[in-house]
Design a protein around this motif. Structure first.
Motif, PDB file in Angstrom:
ATOM      1  N   TRP A 141       0.859  -1.272  -0.054  1.00 22.83           N
ATOM      2  CA  TRP A 141       0.232   0.000   0.183  1.00 22.83           C
ATOM      3  C   TRP A 141       0.894   1.691  -0.196  1.00 22.83           C
ATOM      4  O   TRP A 141       0.513   2.286   0.559  1.00 22.83           O
ATOM      5  N   GLU A 149       0.204   3.644   3.122  1.00 25.80           N
ATOM      6  CA  GLU A 149      -1.406   4.028   3.662  1.00 25.80           C
ATOM      7  C   GLU A 149      -1.185   2.430   4.640  1.00 25.80           C
ATOM      8  O   GLU A 149      -0.481   0.948   4.742  1.00 25.80           O
ATOM      9  N   ARG A 150      -1.285   2.445   6.739  1.00 27.97           N
ATOM     10  CA  ARG A 150      -0.953   1.802   7.147  1.00 27.97           C
ATOM     11  C   ARG A 150       0.130   1.070   7.093  1.00 27.97           C
ATOM     12  O   ARG A 150       0.272  -0.302   7.535  1.00 27.97           O
ATOM     13  N   VAL A 191      -3.866   0.269  -2.853  1.00 32.06           N
ATOM     14  CA  VAL A 191      -5.137   0.608  -4.088  1.00 32.06           C
ATOM     15  C   VAL A 191      -5.764   2.116  -3.817  1.00 32.06           C
ATOM     16  O   VAL A 191      -6.733   1.884  -4.562  1.00 32.06           O
ATOM     17  N   ASN A 192      -5.662   2.368  -3.126  1.00 28.96           N
ATOM     18  CA  ASN A 192      -6.201   4.113  -3.357  1.00 28.96           C
ATOM     19  C   ASN A 192      -5.240   4.601  -4.163  1.00 28.96           C
ATOM     20  O   ASN A 192      -4.319   4.919  -3.665  1.00 28.96           O
ATOM     21  N   LYS A 272      -9.571  -1.165  -6.651  1.00 23.51           N
ATOM     22  CA  LYS A 272     -10.402  -1.067  -4.932  1.00 23.51           C
ATOM     23  C   LYS A 272     -11.314   0.147  -6.120  1.00 23.51           C
ATOM     24  O   LYS A 272     -10.996   1.288  -7.185  1.00 23.51           O
ATOM     25  N   GLU A 276     -14.646   3.789  -0.666  1.00 28.56           N
ATOM     26  CA  GLU A 276     -14.141   4.372   0.145  1.00 28.56           C
ATOM     27  C   GLU A 276     -13.818   5.706  -0.875  1.00 28.56           C
ATOM     28  O   GLU A 276     -12.752   5.936  -1.136  1.00 28.56           O
ATOM     29  N   ARG A 309     -11.041  -6.101  -5.530  1.00 27.12           N
ATOM     30  CA  ARG A 309     -11.364  -6.438  -4.784  1.00 27.12           C
ATOM     31  C   ARG A 309     -12.760  -5.839  -4.081  1.00 27.12           C
ATOM     32  O   ARG A 309     -13.658  -5.277  -4.575  1.00 27.12           O
ATOM     33  N   PHE A 311     -14.202  -4.800  -1.201  1.00 31.91           N
ATOM     34  CA  PHE A 311     -13.800  -4.348  -0.290  1.00 31.91           C
ATOM     35  C   PHE A 311     -15.509  -2.867  -0.434  1.00 31.91           C
ATOM     36  O   PHE A 311     -14.939  -1.562  -0.307  1.00 31.91           O
ATOM     37  N   LYS A 350     -11.842  -9.545   1.551  1.00 31.53           N
ATOM     38  CA  LYS A 350     -11.451  -9.545   3.531  1.00 31.53           C
ATOM     39  C   LYS A 350     -11.581 -10.720   4.287  1.00 31.53           C
ATOM     40  O   LYS A 350     -13.021 -11.353   3.762  1.00 31.53           O
ATOM     41  N   ASP A 355     -13.451  -4.823   8.419  1.00 27.90           N
ATOM     42  CA  ASP A 355     -12.085  -4.788   8.488  1.00 27.90           C
ATOM     43  C   ASP A 355     -11.030  -4.971   9.095  1.00 27.90           C
ATOM     44  O   ASP A 355     -10.188  -3.689   9.813  1.00 27.90           O
ATOM     45  N   GLU A 377      -8.565 -11.568   1.920  1.00 30.05           N
ATOM     46  CA  GLU A 377      -7.359 -10.604   1.828  1.00 30.05           C
ATOM     47  C   GLU A 377      -7.025 -11.260   2.808  1.00 30.05           C
ATOM     48  O   GLU A 377      -8.266 -10.943   3.668  1.00 30.05           O
ATOM     49  N   GLU A 383      -2.673  -3.012  11.298  1.00 26.52           N
ATOM     50  CA  GLU A 383      -3.609  -1.465  11.158  1.00 26.52           C
ATOM     51  C   GLU A 383      -4.767  -1.542  12.627  1.00 26.52           C
ATOM     52  O   GLU A 383      -4.411  -0.548  13.239  1.00 26.52           O
ATOM     53  N   TYR A 384      -5.019  -2.575  12.852  1.00 24.01           N
ATOM     54  CA  TYR A 384      -5.667  -2.817  14.141  1.00 24.01           C
ATOM     55  C   TYR A 384      -5.718  -3.587  14.951  1.00 24.01           C
ATOM     56  O   TYR A 384      -6.316  -4.240  15.558  1.00 24.01           O
ATOM     57  N   HIS A 518      -6.746   4.973  13.636  1.00 21.21           N
ATOM     58  CA  HIS A 518      -6.808   3.383  14.983  1.00 21.21           C
ATOM     59  C   HIS A 518      -5.657   2.907  15.139  1.00 21.21           C
ATOM     60  O   HIS A 518      -5.650   1.809  15.652  1.00 21.21           O
TER      61      HIS A 518
HETATM   62  C1  GCU Z   1      -9.518   0.121   4.907  1.00 23.73           C
HETATM   63  C2  GCU Z   1      -7.783   1.268   5.569  1.00 23.73           C
HETATM   64  C3  GCU Z   1      -7.696   2.227   5.013  1.00 23.73           C
HETATM   65  C4  GCU Z   1      -7.420   0.925   3.083  1.00 23.73           C
HETATM   66  C5  GCU Z   1      -8.724  -0.127   2.938  1.00 23.73           C
HETATM   67  C6  GCU Z   1      -9.003  -1.018   1.774  1.00 23.73           C
HETATM   68  O1  GCU Z   1     -10.411   0.840   5.290  1.00 23.73           O
HETATM   69  O2  GCU Z   1      -8.235   1.858   6.832  1.00 23.73           O
HETATM   70  O3  GCU Z   1      -6.722   2.689   4.901  1.00 23.73           O
HETATM   71  O4  GCU Z   1      -8.020   2.112   2.423  1.00 23.73           O
HETATM   72  O5  GCU Z   1      -8.883  -0.400   3.907  1.00 23.73           O
HETATM   73  O6  GCU Z   1      -8.840  -1.861   2.339  1.00 23.73           O
HETATM   74  O7  GCU Z   1      -9.575  -0.585   0.652  1.00 23.73           O
END
Ligand code: GCU
Length: 669
Positions: A141, A149-150, A191-192, A272, A276, A309, A311, A350, A355, A377, A383-384, A518
Motif C-alpha cells: 500500500w 498507507e497503514r 489500492v487507493n 479498488k 471509500e 476487491r 471491499f 477480506k 475490516d 485478503e 492496522e487494528y 486507528h
Molecule cells: C481500510 C483501511 C484503509 C484502506 C482500506 C482498503 O479501511 O483503513 O486505509 O484503504 O481498508 O482496504 O481499501
C-alpha cells in the motif's frame, strides 16, 4: 546492509553442529545448474552465498554434473510436480533439486536453506513439495511520495519524493525474502491510486515499473499494479470511464498492450472500485461484473489477471440508520453476480466482513460463488492489531479463518479449499495480504513482527503447517539454535493475539479505536460516524443485532449450519457474541461470567499479561544480540504502558455506562 535485524530469517549463520556441518559440506562444493534463466541464476547465487557464510565453502557454479554437489535441473515431464513445485533427492554425494520450471528450483533452493538453517539432516529435507495455492500474493500500500498507507515500519522501500527509489538492492533483498517463503505476486502501489500513481500505466512511469519487475522476475514473482478505474478520464484521454462504452473498452485494450511491451510477464491489475470514494462502475449505473470484465477482456490476450476487491460498502452511512449493515455489503453486492465474471477475473475478499479487526467472523462470501474465482485478503500490516508497537502474532488468526468450515458443500468445506481452487475448480485463486514492511532497518518496525511476514508466506504455500511449526522455523532461523530460547519466544508469540484481544475490543465487537489512525482506545470514536461501525452501547447493554428475527439479517448470508450457529444466542460463541447480538451487561456468557464482569476481567488480565511479556523477554537478555534485544524490549515496554491506557479507558467507559461494580473491586476510574 548486514545487520542481524536486516537479514530477518535469512541469517545464514555458521553451522556449529559438527555432524551437520560435515554432511552439508559434502554437497556444498559445487552448484551445478543446467540452464541459464533469471530464477535459476538467483537460486544458484543464493546457495553460493549461504554455503559461504554457513560452511565457509566457496562453491563453484558450473553447468556440468559433478561427482558431489547440488544439482539444479529441470524435468518438464515430472507429472508429480506443478509448475512451481520441486523435488529434493539425495543420490550418493549429490543433492538433486528438480523443478518443472526454474521457479521450482528457486523454491527448492530456499527449502534446502531453510532446512540447513534449522539444523535438519539432509534426509529430512528430501521430498516433493507443491504449493497449495496458485496465487500467493503481497499487496504494497505504498504511495509514490514515499508514505505507506497503514505502514508501521518506516517509509516505502519503493518510492521517495514522488520518484522510484534508486536503492534497487533493497528491493532485491525484499524479493529474496518473499521468494524464500513462496510469494509469487506483488502489487507495488496502494489500492487507493492517487494522481501521480495513475501514471504508472503510462510511458511516464512504466520504464521505472519495468525495472522493478525485472528484479522480481528473478525471484519468480510477477508484478501487478493497482489501477485507477477512472484512468481514461484522469489521464486526459476520454470524458467517461463507463465500462460499456466502446471507446473506454478500446482505451483499456490499448493500455494493456502498452503495459505488456514494457513488462512481458505483467501479472495484471488490482482494483479498488466504488469503495471509500474511489471511482467505479456504479457512477455509470453499471455493476462490478461490467467493470471487471472490461479490464479482463483487455488483459486476456496477454495472460493478465484482474484482481477485483470486494471491499465495497456504504461509507457515508447515517448512524441513526439501524437497518443498513456494513457487514452485509460484500455479499449483497457480489453474490448475485456469480457466473457473470470472465475467467481471468478474481474477486479479492477480506477475511472478515468488516475490516481486519482483532476478532471478526469469516466473510460469508467464501464458498457462496461457485462460478467465480476467489482470493482471500489478509492484513499482515497490523492496522487494528497494535500497529507493530504491540506484539500480535497473526498466524493463529489466519489459520482459524482458513480452517473455518463454510458448509458450502456440506461439512468439511473449509475456506482453504475454496481459495486453493479445489472446491469449485477455480481457474485462478489463492491468498493475498497487505504487506507489513517498510524501510526500517528491521523491515517491520517490531522485530518480532517479522514472524507475521514469514508466517504469512509459509501459510500461502502450505496452509496445513501448524502455527507452532511456523513459529519454530522462524525463530530458529532468525535467532539461532538455542532451544529453550526458542520455546520462550514461541510462547510469547502464541500468547500475543489473545493478550491483545483481551485488553482491546471485547467479545468481537471491534472498532473501539481512535478514528483515522486507528491506534489506541476510543470507545465512541466511531459510534456516531459515517463508517457503519457501531457497538450501540447504552446503559443497559451492548452489541450489534445481526440476527434474522430482530436484527440486520446478516446471519442469513451464511450456509444453514453457520446461520443457525450464529443466529442463536445459545450457540453463538462468546468471542463473537457482540458481533451478532445485542445483550444486557448482565447477560451470562458460556464462560459463566456476565458480559460486564468479562469486560473488567479481561482488561485487567490483559494488561497484566502485557507486562509479563516484558519480564519474559528480559529472561532472554544474554541469548539475543543486543541490537535486537533492546529494540524488542522498547516495544514491549511501550505495549505494557499502552495496555494500561486501554484497560482503564474501556473499563471506565463501561463502568460509567452500566453503573455495575467490578466484583473484585479493582480500581476503575
Ligand atoms: C481500510 C483501511 C484503509 C484502506 C482500506 C482498503 O479501511 O483503513 O486505509 O484503504 O481498508 O482496504 O481499501
Amino acid at each position: 546492509q548486514t545487520s542481524k535485524s536486516y537479514k530477518c530469517w535469512l541469517q545464514y549463520d555458521a553451522v556449529v553442529n559438527q555432524q551437520r556441518k560435515e554432511e552439508y559440506s559434502v554437497i556444498a562444493k559445487v552448484i551445478s545448474k543446467q540452464l541459464d534463466s533469471p530464477a535459476a541464476d538467483a537460486a544458484a547465487a543464493e546457495l553460493k552465498m549461504a554455503f559461504e557464510s554457513m560452511l565457509g565453502i566457496h562453491a563453484e557454479v558450473k553447468h556440468e554434473k559433478p561427482e558431489a554437489g547440488v544439482l539444479l535441473s529441470i524435468a518438464e515431464s515430472a507429472d508429480y510436480l506443478t509448475d512451481e513445485g520441486f523435488e529434493i533427492k539425495k543420490e550418493g554425494s549429490r543433492l538433486l533439486i528438480t523443478g518443472k520450471t526454474d521457479k521450482g528450483l528457486l523454491y527448492g533452493a530456499f527449502h534446502l536453506l531453510r532446512g540447513m538453517q534449522t539444523g535438519e539432516p539432509l534426509a529430512k529435507i528430501e521430498g516433493i513439495q507443491n504449493p497449495a495455492n496458485p496465487l500467493r500474493m503481497i499487496n504494497q500500500w505504498d504511495n509514490i511520495d514515499g508514505s505507506i498507507e497503514r505502514g508501521y515500519a518506516g517509509a516505502s522501500i519503493f518510492y521517495e519524493n514522488n520518484e522510484f527509489t534508486k536503492d534497487l538492492g533493497r528491493i532485491q533483498d525484499y524479493a529474496r525474502l518473499l521468494a524464500s517463503v513462496g510469494i509469487n505476486g506483488v502489487s507495488i502501489n496502494n489500492v487507493n491510486v492517487h494522481k501521480i500513481e495513475t501514471d504508472m500505466i503510462t510511458s511516464v512511469l512504466l520504464p521505472d515499473v519495468a525495472k522493478i519487475a525485472d528484479i522480481f522476475r528473478q525471484y519468480g514473482i510477477r508484478l501487478f499494479l493497482s489501477v485507477n478505474f477512472a484512468s481514461p478520464i484522469e489521464l486526459g484521454d476520454l470524458k467517461t470511464a463507463d465500462p460499456l462504452e466502446e471507446s473506454v473498452r478500446q482505451w483499456w485494450k490499448n493500455k494493456a498492450e502498452e503495459v505488456y511491451t514494457y513488462i512481458p510477464d505483467f501479472g495484471g491489475f488490482v482494483v479498488k472500485a466504488d469503495s471509500e470514494h474511489r471511482p467505479g462502475p456504479f457512477t455509470y449505473g453499471r455493476n462490478h461484473a461490467d467493470g471487471s470484465n472490461m479490464l479482463a477482456e483487455a488483459l486476456a490476450p496477454f495472460g493478465g489477471l484482474v484482481i477485483w476487491r470486494c471491499f465495497v460498502y456504504n461509507c457515508m452511512q447515517d448512524w441513526r440508520d439501524r437497518k443498513t449493515d456494513r457487514a452485509r455489503a460484500a455479499y449483497d453486492h457480489f453474490e448475485p453476480l456469480d457466473g457473470q465474471f470472465l475467467d481471468n477475473v478474481i474477486l479479492q475478499i477480506k477475511n472478515g466482513p468488516m475490516d481486519f479487526q482483532v476478532r471478526e467472523p469469516v466473510t460469508p462470501l467464501f464458498g457462496a460463488m461457485p462460478k467465480t474465482n476467489q482470493v482471500i485478503e489478509f492484513q499482515v500490516t497490523q492496522e487494528y492489531t497494535g500497529q507493530q508497537r504491540h506484539l500480535c502474532y497473526l498466524v493463529p488468526q489466519w489459520k482459524e479463518v482458513l480452517n473455518f468450515d463454510t458448509y458450502a458443500k456440506g461439512k468439511g468445506s473449509a475456506v482453504k479449499q475454496v481459495v486453493d481452487g479445489s472446491m469449485y475448480e477455480y481457474k485462478h485463486s489463492g491468498i493475498a495480504a497487505v504487506s507489513n514492511i517498510g524501510n526500517d532497518e528491521n523491515w517491520t518496525g517490531h522485530t518480532l513482527a517479522q514472524a507475521n511476514f514469514y508466517g504469512y508466506g509459509r501459510l500461502t504455500w502450505n496452509p496445513e503447517l501448524s502455527s507452532e511449526d511456523i513459529a519454530k522455523e522462524w525463530i530458529s532461523q532468525t535467532f539461532g539454535p538455542d532451544e529453550s530460547m526458542q520455546q520462550v519466544i514461541s510462547h510469547m508469540l502464541h500468547d500475543s493475539w489473545p493478550i491483545y484481544e483481551s485488553y482491546t475490543a471485547p467479545l468481537g465487537v471491534g472498532w473501539m479505536v481512535n478514528p483515522e489512525h486507528h491506534y489506541g482506545p476510543n470507545v465512541d470514536g466511531y459510534e456516531y460516524s459515517v463508517w457503519g461501525t457501531y457497538h450501540f452501547a447504552d446503559c443497559n447493554g451492548i452489541g450489534v443485532d445481526r440476527t434474522i428475527e430482530s436484527g440486520t439479517g446478516y446471519t442469513s448470508q451464511y450456509f444453514k449450519e453457520n446461520e443457525r450457529y450464529y443466529n442463536s444466542i445459545d450457540t453463538c460463541p462468546d468471542n463473537l457474541l457482540l458481533f451478532f447480538h445485542h445483550v444486557p451487561y448482565t447477560h451470562v456468557l458460556k464462560s459463566g461470567e456476565t458480559v460486564i464482569q468479562h469486560i473488567y476481567n479481561t482488561h485487567f488480565e490483559g494488561a497484566d499479561e502485557a507486562a509479563n511479556l516484558v519480564e519474559t523477554w528480559c529472561s532472554l537478555k544474554d541469548r539475543i544480540d543486543p541490537q535486537r534485544f533492546d529494540a524488542v524490549l522498547k516495544r514491549l515496554e511501550e505495549q505494557a504502558e499502552h495496555s494500561k491506557q486501554w484497560r482503564d479507558r474501556i473499563n471506565t467507559y463501561f463502568y460509567r455506562k452500566s453503573g455495575i461494580e467490578d466484583k473484585q473491586k479493582r480500581t476503575i476510574y
